[in-house]
Design a protein around this motif. Sequence first.
Motif, mmCIF file in Angstrom:
data_model
loop_
_atom_site.group_PDB
_atom_site.id
_atom_site.type_symbol
_atom_site.label_atom_id
_atom_site.label_comp_id
_atom_site.label_asym_id
_atom_site.label_seq_id
_atom_site.Cartn_x
_atom_site.Cartn_y
_atom_site.Cartn_z
ATOM 1 N N GLN A 1 -13.860 -57.515 26.695
ATOM 2 C CA GLN A 1 -13.128 -56.291 26.426
ATOM 3 C C GLN A 1 -13.900 -55.473 25.388
ATOM 4 O OE1 GLN A 1 -9.098 -56.886 25.134
ATOM 5 N NE2 GLN A 1 -8.721 -54.693 24.866
ATOM 6 N N VAL A 2 -14.124 -54.210 25.690
ATOM 7 C CA VAL A 2 -14.830 -53.321 24.787
ATOM 8 C C VAL A 2 -13.837 -52.687 23.826
ATOM 9 C CG1 VAL A 2 -16.251 -51.252 24.583
ATOM 10 C CG2 VAL A 2 -16.611 -52.847 26.483
ATOM 11 N N GLN A 3 -14.149 -52.776 22.551
ATOM 12 C CA GLN A 3 -13.327 -52.142 21.531
ATOM 13 C C GLN A 3 -14.204 -51.471 20.493
ATOM 14 O OE1 GLN A 3 -10.588 -55.050 19.874
ATOM 15 N NE2 GLN A 3 -8.965 -54.301 21.217
ATOM 16 N N LEU A 4 -13.771 -50.312 20.061
ATOM 17 C CA LEU A 4 -14.414 -49.587 18.981
ATOM 18 C C LEU A 4 -13.354 -49.274 17.944
ATOM 19 C CD1 LEU A 4 -16.485 -47.017 21.090
ATOM 20 C CD2 LEU A 4 -17.313 -49.163 20.104
ATOM 21 N N VAL A 5 -13.613 -49.642 16.703
ATOM 22 C CA VAL A 5 -12.651 -49.448 15.634
ATOM 23 C C VAL A 5 -13.314 -48.708 14.489
ATOM 24 C CG1 VAL A 5 -11.056 -50.528 14.025
ATOM 25 C CG2 VAL A 5 -11.415 -51.541 16.284
ATOM 26 N N GLU A 6 -12.813 -47.514 14.198
ATOM 27 C CA GLU A 6 -13.348 -46.706 13.111
ATOM 28 C C GLU A 6 -12.653 -47.042 11.800
ATOM 29 O OE1 GLU A 6 -13.040 -43.927 16.796
ATOM 30 O OE2 GLU A 6 -11.813 -45.454 15.809
ATOM 31 N N SER A 7 -13.380 -46.889 10.716
ATOM 32 C CA SER A 7 -12.815 -47.069 9.391
ATOM 33 C C SER A 7 -13.566 -46.190 8.405
ATOM 34 C CB SER A 7 -12.873 -48.532 8.950
ATOM 35 O OG SER A 7 -14.216 -48.976 8.842
ATOM 36 N N GLY A 8 -12.991 -46.012 7.233
ATOM 37 C CA GLY A 8 -13.652 -45.287 6.171
ATOM 38 C C GLY A 8 -13.121 -43.900 5.906
ATOM 39 N N GLY A 9 -12.204 -43.429 6.725
ATOM 40 C CA GLY A 9 -11.647 -42.109 6.507
ATOM 41 C C GLY A 9 -10.756 -42.066 5.285
ATOM 42 N N GLY A 10 -10.435 -40.859 4.866
ATOM 43 C CA GLY A 10 -9.581 -40.680 3.711
ATOM 44 C C GLY A 10 -9.661 -39.279 3.167
ATOM 45 N N PHE A 101 -23.672 -51.191 31.084
ATOM 46 C CA PHE A 101 -22.905 -52.312 31.590
ATOM 47 C C PHE A 101 -22.067 -52.905 30.469
ATOM 48 C CE2 PHE A 101 -22.012 -56.668 32.770
ATOM 49 C CZ PHE A 101 -21.577 -56.509 34.074
ATOM 50 N N PRO A 102 -20.755 -52.905 30.600
ATOM 51 C CA PRO A 102 -20.038 -52.230 31.681
ATOM 52 C C PRO A 102 -20.279 -50.734 31.685
ATOM 53 C CG PRO A 102 -18.539 -52.749 29.909
ATOM 54 C CD PRO A 102 -19.830 -53.438 29.583
ATOM 55 N N ARG A 103 -20.293 -50.144 32.833
ATOM 56 C CA ARG A 103 -20.583 -48.732 32.973
ATOM 57 C C ARG A 103 -19.374 -47.889 32.566
ATOM 58 N NH1 ARG A 103 -24.786 -45.128 33.120
ATOM 59 N NH2 ARG A 103 -24.235 -43.297 34.395
ATOM 60 N N GLY A 104 -19.608 -46.928 31.684
ATOM 61 C CA GLY A 104 -18.537 -46.032 31.309
ATOM 62 C C GLY A 104 -18.628 -45.561 29.878
ATOM 63 N N ASP A 105 -17.643 -44.798 29.489
ATOM 64 C CA ASP A 105 -17.501 -44.307 28.126
ATOM 65 C C ASP A 105 -16.317 -44.989 27.462
ATOM 66 O OD1 ASP A 105 -18.290 -40.858 29.027
ATOM 67 O OD2 ASP A 105 -19.592 -42.576 28.628
ATOM 68 N N PHE A 106 -16.499 -45.353 26.209
ATOM 69 C CA PHE A 106 -15.448 -46.022 25.459
ATOM 70 C C PHE A 106 -15.254 -45.317 24.129
ATOM 71 C CE2 PHE A 106 -17.321 -49.073 28.318
ATOM 72 C CZ PHE A 106 -16.216 -49.697 28.891
ATOM 73 N N TRP A 107 -13.995 -45.189 23.744
ATOM 74 C CA TRP A 107 -13.634 -44.459 22.541
ATOM 75 C C TRP A 107 -12.806 -45.318 21.603
ATOM 76 C CZ3 TRP A 107 -15.035 -39.338 21.655
ATOM 77 C CH2 TRP A 107 -15.570 -38.643 22.750
ATOM 78 N N GLY A 108 -12.994 -45.079 20.316
ATOM 79 C CA GLY A 108 -12.095 -45.634 19.334
ATOM 80 C C GLY A 108 -10.879 -44.743 19.175
ATOM 81 N N ASN A 109 -9.969 -45.149 18.321
ATOM 82 C CA ASN A 109 -8.736 -44.392 18.127
ATOM 83 C C ASN A 109 -8.824 -43.349 17.017
ATOM 84 O OD1 ASN A 109 -7.195 -45.648 20.164
ATOM 85 N ND2 ASN A 109 -6.789 -47.399 18.822
ATOM 86 N N GLY A 110 -9.925 -43.334 16.300
ATOM 87 C CA GLY A 110 -10.164 -42.299 15.323
ATOM 88 C C GLY A 110 -9.782 -42.682 13.907
#
Length: 117
Positions: A1-10, A101-110
Amino acid sequence: QVQLVESGGGLVQPGGSLRLSCAASGISVGFNVMGWYRQAPGKQRELVATLTRGDGTNYVDSVKGRFTISRDNARNTVDLQMSSLKPEDTAVYYCKAETHFPRGDFWGNGTLVTVSS
């Protein structure tokens, strides 16, 4: 499972600095095109910076000289170092992976960045 998790905002004052990090799972940041996008209130999501497989970089004109995108293969993260921040940089910042591979675009939740006094 591909996951992207952003951090550091504020919240940061104008002229300040902030470092965002995108932690990837299921893919290697070194083998994929990675990027940071942002969406300000009432505006379209726009490309901020991209990092290619060969470590080439591209930035939107408004952040050139102020933002730096980089990858840390050991941590499997893509970072965005932001300096000389302006109120117009206020936005939700998203991490994106463009994969073969896997083929596609994946996004984090921001992650929200607010530049204000």
